[in-house]
Scaffold this motif. Structure first.
Motif, PDB file in Angstrom:
ATOM      1  N   VAL A 127      41.442  16.420  90.952  1.00 36.62           N
ATOM      2  CA  VAL A 127      40.137  15.786  91.071  1.00 36.62           C
ATOM      3  C   VAL A 127      39.948  15.266  92.488  1.00 36.62           C
ATOM      4  CG1 VAL A 127      38.620  14.006  90.144  1.00 36.62           C
ATOM      5  CG2 VAL A 127      40.181  15.208  88.641  1.00 36.62           C
ATOM      6  N   ASP A 128      38.729  15.399  92.950  1.00 35.68           N
ATOM      7  CA  ASP A 128      38.341  14.930  94.272  1.00 35.68           C
ATOM      8  C   ASP A 128      38.813  13.482  94.481  1.00 35.68           C
ATOM      9  OD1 ASP A 128      37.139  14.309  96.584  1.00 35.68           O
ATOM     10  OD2 ASP A 128      35.082  14.732  95.939  1.00 35.68           O
ATOM     11  N   GLU A 129      39.455  13.243  95.637  1.00 39.91           N
ATOM     12  CA  GLU A 129      39.994  11.909  95.894  1.00 39.91           C
ATOM     13  C   GLU A 129      38.934  10.826  95.930  1.00 39.91           C
ATOM     14  OE1 GLU A 129      42.589  11.220  99.136  1.00 39.91           O
ATOM     15  OE2 GLU A 129      44.040  12.729  98.506  1.00 39.91           O
ATOM     16  N   MET A 130      37.748  11.240  96.401  1.00 40.77           N
ATOM     17  CA  MET A 130      36.651  10.280  96.498  1.00 40.77           C
ATOM     18  C   MET A 130      36.290   9.719  95.123  1.00 40.77           C
ATOM     19  SD  MET A 130      35.578   9.952  99.569  1.00 40.77           S
ATOM     20  CE  MET A 130      33.857   9.453  99.463  1.00 40.77           C
ATOM     21  N   GLU A 131      36.602  10.505  94.120  1.00 40.89           N
ATOM     22  CA  GLU A 131      36.221  10.176  92.756  1.00 40.89           C
ATOM     23  C   GLU A 131      37.159   9.143  92.143  1.00 40.89           C
ATOM     24  OE1 GLU A 131      34.696  11.062  89.460  1.00 40.89           O
ATOM     25  OE2 GLU A 131      33.188  10.560  90.950  1.00 40.89           O
ATOM     26  N   GLU A 132      38.283   8.910  92.819  1.00 42.35           N
ATOM     27  CA  GLU A 132      39.301   8.117  92.157  1.00 42.35           C
ATOM     28  C   GLU A 132      39.236   6.634  92.522  1.00 42.35           C
ATOM     29  OE1 GLU A 132      43.272   9.419  92.911  1.00 42.35           O
ATOM     30  OE2 GLU A 132      44.126   7.923  91.562  1.00 42.35           O
ATOM     31  N   GLY A 137      43.790   3.695  88.841  1.00 40.37           N
ATOM     32  CA  GLY A 137      44.304   4.945  88.316  1.00 40.37           C
ATOM     33  C   GLY A 137      43.354   5.665  87.372  1.00 40.37           C
ATOM     34  N   VAL A 138      42.085   5.316  87.434  1.00 37.60           N
ATOM     35  CA  VAL A 138      41.098   6.057  86.637  1.00 37.60           C
ATOM     36  C   VAL A 138      39.980   6.527  87.569  1.00 37.60           C
ATOM     37  CG1 VAL A 138      41.525   4.836  84.471  1.00 37.60           C
ATOM     38  CG2 VAL A 138      39.838   3.946  86.087  1.00 37.60           C
ATOM     39  N   LEU A 139      39.226   7.496  87.112  1.00 36.09           N
ATOM     40  CA  LEU A 139      38.125   8.006  87.923  1.00 36.09           C
ATOM     41  C   LEU A 139      36.883   7.150  87.718  1.00 36.09           C
ATOM     42  CD1 LEU A 139      38.553  11.794  87.036  1.00 36.09           C
ATOM     43  CD2 LEU A 139      39.459  10.576  89.022  1.00 36.09           C
ATOM     44  N   HIS A 140      36.022   7.136  88.736  1.00 34.05           N
ATOM     45  CA  HIS A 140      34.766   6.391  88.586  1.00 34.05           C
ATOM     46  C   HIS A 140      33.975   6.936  87.408  1.00 34.05           C
ATOM     47  CE1 HIS A 140      35.478   4.095  92.127  1.00 34.05           C
ATOM     48  NE2 HIS A 140      35.562   5.167  92.892  1.00 34.05           N
ATOM     49  N   SER A 141      34.032   8.243  87.233  1.00 36.14           N
ATOM     50  CA  SER A 141      33.279   8.843  86.131  1.00 36.14           C
ATOM     51  C   SER A 141      33.833   8.384  84.787  1.00 36.14           C
ATOM     52  CB  SER A 141      33.310  10.364  86.227  1.00 36.14           C
ATOM     53  OG  SER A 141      34.651  10.821  86.250  1.00 36.14           O
ATOM     54  N   GLN A 142      35.143   8.184  84.728  1.00 34.54           N
ATOM     55  CA  GLN A 142      35.733   7.709  83.476  1.00 34.54           C
ATOM     56  C   GLN A 142      35.317   6.281  83.178  1.00 34.54           C
ATOM     57  OE1 GLN A 142      39.838   8.772  84.570  1.00 34.54           O
ATOM     58  NE2 GLN A 142      39.819  10.271  82.890  1.00 34.54           N
ATOM     59  N   ARG A 143      35.222   5.494  84.231  1.00 35.96           N
ATOM     60  CA  ARG A 143      34.762   4.121  84.057  1.00 35.96           C
ATOM     61  C   ARG A 143      33.313   4.110  83.554  1.00 35.96           C
ATOM     62  NH1 ARG A 143      37.357  -0.445  85.496  1.00 35.96           N
ATOM     63  NH2 ARG A 143      38.904   0.336  86.950  1.00 35.96           N
ATOM     64  N   ALA A 144      32.525   5.021  84.120  1.00 35.24           N
ATOM     65  CA  ALA A 144      31.134   5.122  83.669  1.00 35.24           C
ATOM     66  C   ALA A 144      31.080   5.519  82.194  1.00 35.24           C
ATOM     67  CB  ALA A 144      30.369   6.139  84.519  1.00 35.24           C
ATOM     68  N   GLU A 200      23.057   7.164  82.623  1.00 37.82           N
ATOM     69  CA  GLU A 200      24.420   7.111  83.152  1.00 37.82           C
ATOM     70  C   GLU A 200      25.164   8.428  82.861  1.00 37.82           C
ATOM     71  OE1 GLU A 200      25.880   3.496  83.676  1.00 37.82           O
ATOM     72  OE2 GLU A 200      27.283   4.550  84.993  1.00 37.82           O
ATOM     73  N   LEU A 201      25.011   8.909  81.644  1.00 38.74           N
ATOM     74  CA  LEU A 201      25.643  10.177  81.265  1.00 38.74           C
ATOM     75  C   LEU A 201      25.109  11.318  82.123  1.00 38.74           C
ATOM     76  CD1 LEU A 201      25.796  10.481  77.373  1.00 38.74           C
ATOM     77  CD2 LEU A 201      27.690  10.731  78.983  1.00 38.74           C
ATOM     78  N   ALA A 202      23.786  11.342  82.286  1.00 39.87           N
ATOM     79  CA  ALA A 202      23.171  12.414  83.069  1.00 39.87           C
ATOM     80  C   ALA A 202      23.737  12.416  84.487  1.00 39.87           C
ATOM     81  CB  ALA A 202      21.658  12.252  83.088  1.00 39.87           C
ATOM     82  N   SER A 203      23.967  11.219  85.033  1.00 38.75           N
ATOM     83  CA  SER A 203      24.422  11.139  86.424  1.00 38.75           C
ATOM     84  C   SER A 203      25.849  11.668  86.580  1.00 38.75           C
ATOM     85  CB  SER A 203      24.328   9.692  86.920  1.00 38.75           C
ATOM     86  OG  SER A 203      25.354   8.930  86.322  1.00 38.75           O
ATOM     87  N   LEU A 204      26.568  11.823  85.488  1.00 40.26           N
ATOM     88  CA  LEU A 204      27.918  12.387  85.589  1.00 40.26           C
ATOM     89  C   LEU A 204      27.887  13.900  85.775  1.00 40.26           C
ATOM     90  CD1 LEU A 204      29.819  10.262  82.924  1.00 40.26           C
ATOM     91  CD2 LEU A 204      29.718   9.967  85.391  1.00 40.26           C
ATOM     92  N   ARG A 205      26.726  14.495  85.618  1.00 41.71           N
ATOM     93  CA  ARG A 205      26.530  15.925  85.871  1.00 41.71           C
ATOM     94  C   ARG A 205      27.560  16.785  85.146  1.00 41.71           C
ATOM     95  NH1 ARG A 205      22.917  15.602  90.166  1.00 41.71           N
ATOM     96  NH2 ARG A 205      22.949  17.823  90.588  1.00 41.71           N
ATOM     97  N   ALA A 295      38.428  15.297  79.284  1.00 42.56           N
ATOM     98  CA  ALA A 295      37.714  16.436  79.871  1.00 42.56           C
ATOM     99  C   ALA A 295      37.326  16.126  81.312  1.00 42.56           C
ATOM    100  CB  ALA A 295      36.477  16.766  79.039  1.00 42.56           C
ATOM    101  N   LEU A 296      36.862  14.905  81.558  1.00 44.46           N
ATOM    102  CA  LEU A 296      36.485  14.511  82.924  1.00 44.46           C
ATOM    103  C   LEU A 296      37.675  14.610  83.869  1.00 44.46           C
ATOM    104  CD1 LEU A 296      34.184  11.394  82.379  1.00 44.46           C
ATOM    105  CD2 LEU A 296      33.537  13.583  83.406  1.00 44.46           C
TER     106      LEU A 296
END
Lengths: 425, 406
Positions: A127-132, A137-144, A200-205, A295-296
């Motif tokens: 996963v892209d480092e920017m995302e972490e 230890g979790v991704l921003h998307s996972q937090r969302a 919020e879900l939509a923004s996760l693309r 999945a994310l």
């Protein structure tokens, strides 16, 4: 119904809330690190709060921060202002709001926390480092996603807190007005949370994720139509349907996979009924959120499925625990306080002795017409409690088994601590 | 699919696209018939297409009235006004409600939930939103030299109607209304809690359909509708102190509650057609303007229409405590309305007095004038899209909206 265990209410006026009118209603529970809260807490569950606050540290910051953002939005500030008008009426929305804010850890926030913990326990691939969020230890998307899970669950509780107003229910116009207004605010607040989750879900693309989580929302709303209901839509046990191992569902994606047995428990009509209700109303959302967060992180379908099973079993274990609570020794419920008539001990007892339906059926118009002290007494003497304890144990064990697919980590330990603290083995 | 063709490859396949143009107004159900037409040259095909359109217009003349809209004016004098978009889209729209019902029925095992969720999809509504969405999809496809209607574009039309209905169902609980579209409203027939859940259910099934479009930006665009609807509903809870603020508040609320749905659904159609940002903006602005006009006329009709025509009681807004454009305009002449607006017409006689003052003032004319202004702007924007029967219909839609009686 959400009968969360009583925790000590920390009525600490919050320094973080700048809006006076929010603060007036919402004495926010936990300002910062939550270990202090763990120490004082309830006698009956000594480990629960410690397990949760330890777990919160592992994923970065108290998960109550997740909800802070929407708590401070204009719309919710507006709601707080209106809630004030309802103080004094007995609209259940007030109770819902109080429950969410004071016992948040036990119903709402724990869900987001579990999603974050399983995210960390599983780690992420390519996963892209920017995302972490490196520290946590979790991704921003996972937090969302964890936040979305909490918002959906909360919105469902809030919508469930509507009053069914029908002609003649409130002859007093002033009270009728209050109730109608309370319904309006409850409906809008829930919708606000839902619309926020959609955005919020939509923004996760990630369209597979949108589909998955939306189907969990579908299951939640379907749950409120299962079985007999009184005039306020409280559930009553229906005569049990015969066993249907090959559940003929028309749903394209059905969380109600047929189950043969649960560990050493044979599948019975009562178990089938209880499982269907609670998978729809709880297991689906937590299961699909755990599946989605894996999945994310880029994990394959097999591990995602394990994630689903973990969330499903954990929420069912938790539900069994909540169902047991009124029947624990020393519980005040023996005095006639109402409890959920479709809880596992009652359902198992009904299977053992259908004559209990006679008392239950007195509640077809209102579950308040049922003699709870009587039912409590009968169920206490029957086999329902033993079965329910076993039910909780089996689901806890199943959840524990899933954890073994992950490598040893602090997050994995935290999850197993939470299961243990819940009373599982 | 033709909709996937990039601009570079377009020249090479131009001829084959032209061959397919004759299918423009046919739905997928009839596509097998098209085999014969394939043999004819491209130019004559396009002519044939217009010929077909002309026949439709002629047959319109023979009909007494449009199917769903009744217009105030005699329309025979103006050639554009005799176009009926509903007729043009007959094939595309025919099964929209059936397909929506099927989608909602398939997603649950609970009969009562099925009944409530499909209650308003009885085909009795105006289907304005699906109509405008499909119209725009065709017009943009034509503009982009794509052919036919993509399956996903038709789904966007269904999604628009479903979001609309989910919000109606929740509105019914909020407003405590007993009638909608000439029949008992959902909250009069079922318990409020179940109705609220049925609304959530429709939203969930709709979100699943949105996800299946599998287009990140379209999902974001369509989700915006839901956010706007809820924020609009929140705006309706409060009122502003000063007159200027109040009108701006009203317009923003109107955009969020009504126009956003139309604007964002036509925007999604254009995005699915592969339109560039500039064209997408044109479609959005078109939708926004007709959406605003539609609601302005709706607010106007609340003061003039009879109960029978609307299928719901008149002056309903005043009774709900809402000050809409006609009242806000009337304020200029009758400042006593200001106090009534602030107390949301709650004192005895307020609603009746306000109703009377609106009729004495220029409020209704001014509201219609503003609606017409938005319609003119929509027409101007539609002029930027390549000429086709569909684009012509886009020019007609604003007139339908301003001249409608219900």
């Amino acid at each position: 119904m959400n009968t969360a265990p009583a925790t000590i209410r920390l009525l600490r006026p919050s320094t973080m809330l700048t809006r006076n009118h929010v603060a007036a209603i919402v004495s926010y529970r936990r300002p910062y690190a939550s270990s202090a809260a763990a120490v004082h807490n309830s006698q009956q569950k000594p480990d629960w709060n410690r397990a949760v606050s330890e777990a919160e540290k592992i994923v970065g910051y108290p998960t109550s921060f997740l909800s802070l953002r929407w708590l401070l939005s204009d719309e919710i500030a507006n709601v707080a202002l209106h809630l004030r008008k309802l103080v004094g009426s007995n609209h259940p929305l007030l109770k819902t709001a109080k429950g969410l804010l004071y016992n948040g850890r036990n119903n709402m926030q724990a869900w987001g926390l579990i999603v974050l913990l399983i995210s960390k326990a599983a780690g992420h691939l390519n996963v892209d480092e920017m995302e972490e969020d490196k520290a946590a230890g979790v991704l921003h998307s996972q937090r969302a996603l964890a936040e979305v899970t909490e918002m959906i669950r909360t919105s469902h509780l809030v919508h469930n807190g509507l009053v069914n107003i029908y002609p003649g229910l409130y002859p007093e116009p002033v009270i009728l007005n209050d109730m109608a207004f309370g319904n309006k605010i409850a409906l809008l607040s829930g919708d606000y949370l839902l619309s926020n989750s959609c955005a919020e879900l939509a923004s996760l693309r990630n369209q597979d994720l949108v589909h998955l989580i939306s189907s969990a929302l579908r299951d939640l709303s379907e749950a409120e139509f299962v079985g007999r209901r009184d005039s306020q839509n409280n559930p009553l046990p229906s005569p049990f349907e015969p066993l249907n191992r090959h559940f003929n569902s028309k749903l394209p994606l059905d969380p109600l996979e047929s189950l043969d047995s649960l560990g050493s428990m044979p599948l019975t009509p009562a178990l089938q009924d209880w499982t269907r209700r609670n998978v729809l109303s709880a297991g689906s959302l937590l299961g699909k959120s755990c599946q989605g967060t894996l999945a994310l992180a880029g994990h394959g379908v097999e591990l995602q499925k394990q994630g689903f099973l973990f969330g499903k079993h954990l929420s069912l274990a938790w539900q069994a625990y909540l169902d047991l609570e009124p029947f624990m020794s020393g519980s005040p419920y023996s005095l006639g306080i109402s409890f959920n008539l479709t809880s596992a001990p009652v359902m198992f007892h009904l299977e053992h002795d259908p004559s209990l339906f006679e008392e239950i059926d007195k509640g077809v118009n209102s579950v308040k017409d049922v003699d709870y002290a009587k039912i409590h007494g009968i169920v206490m003497k029957g086999p329902g409690i033993t079965y329910t304890k076993q039910l909780q144990k089996e689901h806890s064990q199943k959840a524990m088994e899933v954890l073994e697919v992950f490598e040893e980590s602090d997050a994995r330990t935290a999850l197993s601590n939470i299961i243990v603290a819940m009373g599982g083995e | 699919m033709a909709s996937r063709i990039t601009s570079g490859a377009r020249l090479c396949v131009r001829a084959s696209i032209d061959k397919l143009v004759c299918n423009l107004s046919r739905s997928r159900h009839h596509s097998t018939v098209a085999a014969n037409d394939m043999a004819v040259g491209p130019r004559s095909d396009r002519l044939q297409c217009y010929q077909k359109q002309l026949n439709r217009i002629r047959s319109d003349h023979q009909r007494n009235h449009c199917r769903r809209f009744t217009t105030l004016q005699d329309t025979d004098t103006d050639s554009l006004s005799s176009i009926d978009p509903y007729r043009l889209l007959d094939d595309d729209l025919r099964d929209v409600y059936t397909d929506i019902r099927q989608e909602l029925e398939l997603n649950t095992n609970q009969d009562e939930l099925r009944t409530i969720a499909t209650y308003y999809f009885d085909g009795q509504g105006k289907a304005l939103r699906p109509m405008v969405a499909i119209l725009m999809a065709h017009a943009i496809n034509y503009h982009m030299n794509n052919n036919g209607l993509d399956k996903k574009q038709r789904e966007v039309a269904m999604i628009a109607e479903m979001i609309h209905s989910a919000s109606l169902i929740h509105d019914d609980v909020i407003d405590q209304s007993d009638f909608r579209r000439g029949k008992p409203s959902v909250n009069a027939l079922w318990s409020h809690k179940k109705v609220a859940m049925a609304g959530d259910y429709i939203l969930a099934v709709t979100s699943m359909m949105i996800a299946r479009l599998n287009h990140n930006d379209v999902t974001i665009t369509l989700s915006q509708i839901i956010t706007d609807l809820v924020q609009g509903e929140f705006m309706q809870l409060g009122s502003k102190e000063t007159e200027n603020e109040r009108f701006a508040h009203y317009l923003t609320k109107t955009y969020r509650k009504t126009a956003s749905l139309i604007a964002n659904s036509v925007k999604a159609e254009a995005m699915l057609a592969g339109a560039d940002d500039k064209l997408v903006d044109v479609t959005f602005e078109y939708g926004r303007n007709i959406g605003l006009a539609f609601q302005l006329v709706d607010d106007l009709l609340d003061f003039v229409s009879s109960k029978d025509a609307m299928g719901k009681p008149t002056a309903a807004d005043l009774k709900l405590g809402l000050a809409t454009a006609p009242v806000l305009f009337a304020c200029e002449k009758y400042p006593e309305l200001n106090a009534m607006i602030m107390r949301r017409f709650q004192e005895p006689g307020d609603a009746e007095r306000a109703f009377e003052l609106v009729h004495k003032s220029q409020g209704l004319e001014q509201t219609r004038f503003l609606a017409k202004k938005h319609c003119l702007e929509a027409t101007r924007l539609a002029g930027k899209i390549a000429e086709s029967p569909y684009q012509k219909s886009l020019l007609v839609v604003p007139d339908l909206i301003v001249n409608r009686m219900k």
